[in-house]
Design a protein around this motif. Structure first.
Motif, PDB file in Angstrom:
ATOM      1  N   ALA A  64      41.999  49.214  40.727  1.00  0.00           N
ATOM      2  CA  ALA A  64      41.471  47.850  40.800  1.00  0.00           C
ATOM      3  C   ALA A  64      40.701  47.486  39.538  1.00  0.00           C
ATOM      4  N   ARG A  65      39.952  48.421  39.001  1.00  0.00           N
ATOM      5  CA  ARG A  65      39.212  48.143  37.769  1.00  0.00           C
ATOM      6  C   ARG A  65      40.165  47.882  36.607  1.00  0.00           C
TER       7      ARG A  65
ATOM      8  N   GLU B 111      36.016  39.845  42.181  1.00  0.00           N
ATOM      9  CA  GLU B 111      34.873  39.452  41.345  1.00  0.00           C
ATOM     10  C   GLU B 111      35.267  38.361  40.352  1.00  0.00           C
TER      11      GLU B 111
ATOM     12  N   LEU C  74      43.288  41.125  34.167  1.00  0.00           N
ATOM     13  CA  LEU C  74      43.147  39.730  34.573  1.00  0.00           C
ATOM     14  C   LEU C  74      42.059  39.033  33.768  1.00  0.00           C
ATOM     15  N   ALA C  75      40.978  39.738  33.488  1.00  0.00           N
ATOM     16  CA  ALA C  75      39.884  39.150  32.717  1.00  0.00           C
ATOM     17  C   ALA C  75      40.313  38.823  31.293  1.00  0.00           C
TER      18      ALA C  75
ATOM     19  N   THR D 163      36.244  44.568  43.710  1.00  0.00           N
ATOM     20  CA  THR D 163      36.465  44.558  42.264  1.00  0.00           C
ATOM     21  C   THR D 163      37.452  43.473  41.875  1.00  0.00           C
ATOM     22  N   LEU D 164      38.559  43.381  42.597  1.00  0.00           N
ATOM     23  CA  LEU D 164      39.559  42.365  42.278  1.00  0.00           C
ATOM     24  C   LEU D 164      39.024  40.954  42.488  1.00  0.00           C
TER      25      LEU D 164
ATOM     26  N   LEU E  68      36.751  35.633  40.911  1.00  0.00           N
ATOM     27  CA  LEU E  68      37.934  34.888  41.317  1.00  0.00           C
ATOM     28  C   LEU E  68      37.738  34.307  42.715  1.00  0.00           C
TER      29      LEU E  68
ATOM     30  N   ARG F 144      41.717  44.466  37.189  1.00  0.00           N
ATOM     31  CA  ARG F 144      40.733  43.396  36.951  1.00  0.00           C
ATOM     32  C   ARG F 144      40.482  43.207  35.462  1.00  0.00           C
ATOM     33  N   GLN F 145      40.484  44.285  34.694  1.00  0.00           N
ATOM     34  CA  GLN F 145      40.319  44.165  33.245  1.00  0.00           C
ATOM     35  C   GLN F 145      41.477  43.389  32.632  1.00  0.00           C
TER      36      GLN F 145
ATOM     37  N   ASP G 206      41.883  31.912  39.706  1.00  0.00           N
ATOM     38  CA  ASP G 206      40.792  31.462  38.838  1.00  0.00           C
ATOM     39  C   ASP G 206      40.040  30.319  39.521  1.00  0.00           C
TER      40      ASP G 206
END
Length: 237
Positions: free
Chosen positions: A136-137, A170, A143-144, A167-168, A172, A140-141, A202
């Motif tokens: 997930a981290r 966060e 996606l960020a 985490t995912l 969003l 998420r990175q 988003d």
């Protein structure tokens, strides 16, 4: 589907769907998606082995769509689009392998529809709770780092109270929560008890509607119910 106008943004219909490796009723699966009339479908458990290109193309055709990204390079995550959506760039990633475990990954596509650019993403996290947080981290990175507003569908393999889900989510919008429908369960079709499938977007993207499609057809089509979400995207051009 509605195209929207520059004044109110661009509308987009999204399905996120774990298709269970197409091991169930293929005709029901095709009918479910065609009835929804989506602009994009985020597939988990698409073809990833022998003849995976042909099999994913056949799945897309059965839906009336085309393959944008995914398959073997993303370990079964596949992004499908209608001809209304222009695909600008694609990429795939694989999460670090834990010995003895199933490989997992993600697919990404930068897209343009009616003057709105967005990044579409799909993933399927591990069934092992020890592996999911790191996956997930990593996702998420990714996606960020997206250049455009993100639409991310995932089989998280845990509920909203889990660390990977947190985490995912966060930064969003959880589309189910946005529409006050977080009580809609996605798994399993035979005995619905959990919400383990999610669509995150988003915050610049408006959530217009959200549903978990529970019909006789969806119960034959897969072991997961599909998520159906209507969005309004900001114009970026």
């Amino acid at each position: 589907m509605s195209t929207g106008t520059p004044a109110d943004g661009v509308r987009l219909r999204v399905v996120s769907y774990n298709v269970h490796g197409q091991r169930d009723d293929a005709a029901a699966l095709a009918a479910v998606v065609r009835t929804a009339e989506p602009d994009v479908v985020i597939v988990q458990e698409g073809a990833r082995r022998f003849r995976w290109r042909q099999r994913n193309a056949a799945l897309a055709a059965s839906f009336g769509l085309v393959v944008a990204a995914g398959g073997l390079p993303s370990l079964g995550n596949v992004l499908l689009t209608s001809l209304r959506v222009r695909v600008l760039d694609t990429r795939c990633r694989r999460f670090p392998l834990t010995p003895g475990r199933h490989l997992r990954g993600a697919a990404f596509a930068d897209c343009l529809v009616g003057g709105a650019r967005f990044t579409l993403a799909g993933s399927h996290l591990s069934t092992d709770p020890a592996e999911r947080p790191a996956q997930a981290r990593a996702l998420r990175q990714d996606l960020a780092g997206a250049a455009w507003p993100v639409i991310a569908g995932a089989d998280v393999n845990e509920g909203p109270d889990g660390p990977a889900w947190a985490t995912l989510a966060e930064g969003l919008t959880d589309t189910a929560v946005a529409m006050d429908r977080a009580d809609r369960l996605t798994y399993s079709c035979a005995d619905p008890r959990r919400r383990i499938d999610a669509l995150f977007v988003d915050p610049r993207i408006a959530v217009l509607d959200y549903d978990v499609v529970d019909t006789p057809q969806t119960r034959r089509a897969s072991d997961h119910f599909p998520i159906l979400v209507d969005l309004r995207l900001p114009v970026t051009d």
